[in-house]
Design a protein around this motif. Structure first.
Motif, short mmCIF file in Angstrom:
data_model
loop_
_atom_site.label_atom_id
_atom_site.label_comp_id
_atom_site.label_asym_id
_atom_site.label_seq_id
_atom_site.Cartn_x
_atom_site.Cartn_y
_atom_site.Cartn_z
N PHE A 1 0.84 -1.18 0.00
CA PHE A 1 0.00 0.00 0.00
C PHE A 1 0.88 1.24 0.00
O PHE A 1 1.86 1.33 0.74
N LEU A 2 0.51 2.21 -0.83
CA LEU A 2 1.08 3.55 -0.79
C LEU A 2 -0.07 4.52 -0.59
O LEU A 2 -1.02 4.53 -1.37
N HIS A 3 0.01 5.32 0.46
CA HIS A 3 -1.06 6.26 0.76
C HIS A 3 -0.60 7.65 0.32
O HIS A 3 0.33 8.22 0.89
N HIS A 4 -1.27 8.19 -0.69
CA HIS A 4 -0.91 9.50 -1.24
C HIS A 4 -1.76 10.63 -0.64
O HIS A 4 -1.84 11.70 -1.23
N SER B 1 -7.78 11.96 0.45
CA SER B 1 -7.79 10.50 0.38
C SER B 1 -7.34 10.01 -0.99
O SER B 1 -7.90 10.40 -2.02
N CYS B 2 -6.32 9.17 -1.00
CA CYS B 2 -5.81 8.59 -2.25
C CYS B 2 -4.91 7.43 -1.87
O CYS B 2 -3.83 7.63 -1.31
N HIS B 3 -5.35 6.22 -2.17
CA HIS B 3 -4.65 5.03 -1.71
C HIS B 3 -4.31 4.13 -2.90
O HIS B 3 -5.20 3.75 -3.67
N GLN B 4 -3.03 3.82 -3.05
CA GLN B 4 -2.59 2.96 -4.14
C GLN B 4 -2.37 1.56 -3.58
O GLN B 4 -1.60 1.36 -2.63
N ILE C 1 -5.16 2.12 9.35
CA ILE C 1 -5.99 3.25 9.76
C ILE C 1 -5.56 4.52 9.03
O ILE C 1 -4.41 4.93 9.10
N VAL C 2 -6.51 5.14 8.33
CA VAL C 2 -6.26 6.36 7.56
C VAL C 2 -7.32 7.41 7.91
O VAL C 2 -8.20 7.18 8.74
N HIS C 3 -7.23 8.59 7.29
CA HIS C 3 -8.31 9.58 7.27
C HIS C 3 -8.79 9.97 8.66
O HIS C 3 -9.95 9.79 9.02
N GLY C 4 -7.86 10.51 9.46
CA GLY C 4 -8.23 10.96 10.79
C GLY C 4 -7.08 11.73 11.42
O GLY C 4 -5.93 11.59 11.00
N ASP D 1 1.13 5.74 7.15
CA ASP D 1 1.91 6.92 6.80
C ASP D 1 2.15 6.88 5.29
O ASP D 1 1.57 6.05 4.59
N ALA D 2 2.96 7.80 4.80
CA ALA D 2 3.14 7.91 3.35
C ALA D 2 4.16 6.94 2.79
O ALA D 2 4.43 6.94 1.59
N LYS D 3 4.76 6.10 3.63
CA LYS D 3 5.76 5.14 3.16
C LYS D 3 5.09 3.87 2.62
O LYS D 3 3.98 3.52 3.03
N LEU D 4 5.79 3.19 1.73
CA LEU D 4 5.31 1.92 1.22
C LEU D 4 5.16 0.93 2.37
O LEU D 4 6.09 0.77 3.18
#
Length: 480
Positions: free
Chosen positions: A7-10, A19-22, A443-446, A469-472
């Protein structure tokens, strides 16, 4: 045969926007889930009106899955297409109707008013947009030796919102590996919309945490608080301003206001005003268009709302409702309400007061204690709405709007129970009610405190959870 999923969270890792999740199934195959705009402090230099470029490579991204059409989940799509993405954009049928309206408005406000450029973008968007039914598995773009499918399920956040199940398997293996992306989950009592139901199971869940440390009031209690707030606010015949998101919150407010007015018809707010005399004004062309779309899509409403329609009620189009379209009408109304102190409810975008027509109301009315501002939605850090919530009602309070110092003498109220997001218990139920519990929750978006509180609660359920976090990030090997 073993494989890895990464997962990569952009976005939506340092707060609640962008919100942008790869989701990387292998080195040459990934999908994006949402591509939203940053707002407030999370927007960085230039704020939400800056140039939000796509700062990640598009190599191997085969599709975009859109959970819902709020701008913090879709606002970077124009930039994604400008960067060269030409894959399919999947969303529910209701979202497919609403998405062009959202992005057309976003382009006009933040990018260009050139009709030719906007039409070119909308034409390209329509070519890539794929409307899908709820609850049906669909095949995602083909990959050698791997099968990938997705399914959209009711999320109950706004009309057309969904959580997304993505499953894949490396052929000829029979076992699917399933990841669930929650998008924004709705509260179980959200007006108009069916409540979300937990999926049967998952290997990984990527979940929002907007209210991961909060518990909402029940719907009966929040309706009581809305009535009390209006009775209090309208005693001096001022204007009650609701900064509201054009899609979702505006329609919920209209639904609740129609219910109050219908139930209290003929009763007095005070000596000179009855409930059925109260004007409810939607001053937002975009909100009016969304409200019209909500009416068109009434087959998506919940049973309670459908029963009101069958009884001859019109919860989104009632007698006291007035919509304001033109800019000239808007400015005339702002002046009239600020000068005459005519009692009225005004619902105007934007919900975080970062732009739109609500700003003109605030500039005129914040200095006058006869008026009230009532917040019914989350205010991201750094937004004007968050500043008003934090500093309003203090002696000598002021805010800066368009470079002008504005005194805040109007009363600032917040009705926290009016969130379209699930609270902590709702988020825990979404995972806890799965028959097959996930190996991991992401856990994201908070905000950080909400994420930490939710993480701790997941551990009490026996479900490992990490704060994104933003790391792979790669899940440990699994067998496919």
């Amino acid at each position: 045969m073993s494989t890895r999923t990464s997962f990569l969270h952009h976005g939506a890792v340092d707060g609640v926007t962008g919100s942008c999740h790869q989701y990387l199934l292998r080195d040459d195959y990934s999908v994006l889930v949402d591509c939203g705009l940053f707002q407030g402090d999370e927007a960085g230099p230039g704020g939400s009106a800056g140039e939000p470029s796509i700062d990640f490579p598009l190599d191997g991204i085969r599709a975009l899955l859109v959970t819902h059409v709020h701008i913090d989940h879709v606002g970077r799509i124009p930039y994604l297409l400008a960067a060269g993405f030409r894959g399919p954009i999947y969303c529910t049928k209701a979202s497919a109707l609403l998405l062009p309206l959202v992005l057309e408005d976003a382009l006009k406000v933040g990018v260009t008013r050139d009709p030719a450029l906007i039409e070119t973008f909308l034409s390209l968007l329509q070519q890539q947009l794929v409307a899908v039914e709820y609850k049906q598995w669909l095949d995602l773009p083909a990959a050698d030796g791997m099968q990938v499918q997705a399914r959209f399920q009711v999320a109950g956040h706004i009309l057309g919102s969904a959580y997304v199940e993505v499953r894949h398997r490396t052929l000829p293996a029979r076992r699917w590996f399933t990841t669930v992306f929650s998008g924004d989950l709705g509260a179980p009592y959200t007006p108009l919309l069916p409540a979300p139901k937990a999926p049967a199971g998952a290997d990984v869940v990527v979940i929002e945490s907007t209210y991961g440390d909060k518990t909402h009031e029940n719907r009966k209690e929040r309706t009581k608080r809305l009535k009390q707030a209006l009775l209090h606010s309208l005693q001096d015949n001022g204007t009650v301003i609701f900064p509201a998101f054009s899609i979702g919150r505006t329609q919920e407010l209209l639904y609740e206001l129609e219910s109050l007015i219908h139930r209290l018809k003929g009763q007095a707010i005070h000596q000179h005003l009855r409930w059925d005399e109260l004007k409810v004004i939607v001053d937002s062309p975009l909100a009016a268009r969304f409200t019209s779309a909500y009416r068109q899509l009434k087959e998506c409403w919940d049973d309670e709302a459908k029963a009101k329609l069958a009884a001859g009620r019109h919860p989104l189009s009632f007698e006291q409702l007035i919509t304001v379209d033109s800019v000239a009408e808007h400015h005339q109304l702002v002046q009239r309400l600020s000068q005459t102190k005519m009692p009225a409810i005004v619902i105007a975008a934007s919900g975080m007061c970062q732009g739109g027509r609500v700003v003109n109301y605030l500039k005129q009315m914040l200095p006058d204690p006869v008026h009230q501002v009532i917040f019914v939605g989350y205010q991201a850090r750094g937004t004007l709405g968050a500043q008003l919530q934090r500093f309003g009602n203090r002696p000598g309070a002021f805010v800066n709007i368009d470079g002008e110092r504005i005194a805040v003498r109007a009363e600032i109220l917040s009705l926290g129970g009016y969130s379209a997001h699930a609270d902590q218990q709702g988020l825990l139920n979404f995972v806890g009610r799965m028959r097959r519990k996930p190996k991991h929750v992401r856990i994201v978006h908070g905000d950080l405190a909400a994420k930490q509180a939710l993480q701790q609660q997941f551990y009490t359920l026996g479900v490992p959870a990490s704060i994104a976090d933003a790391k792979l990030w790669t899940l440990l090997e699994h067998h496919s």
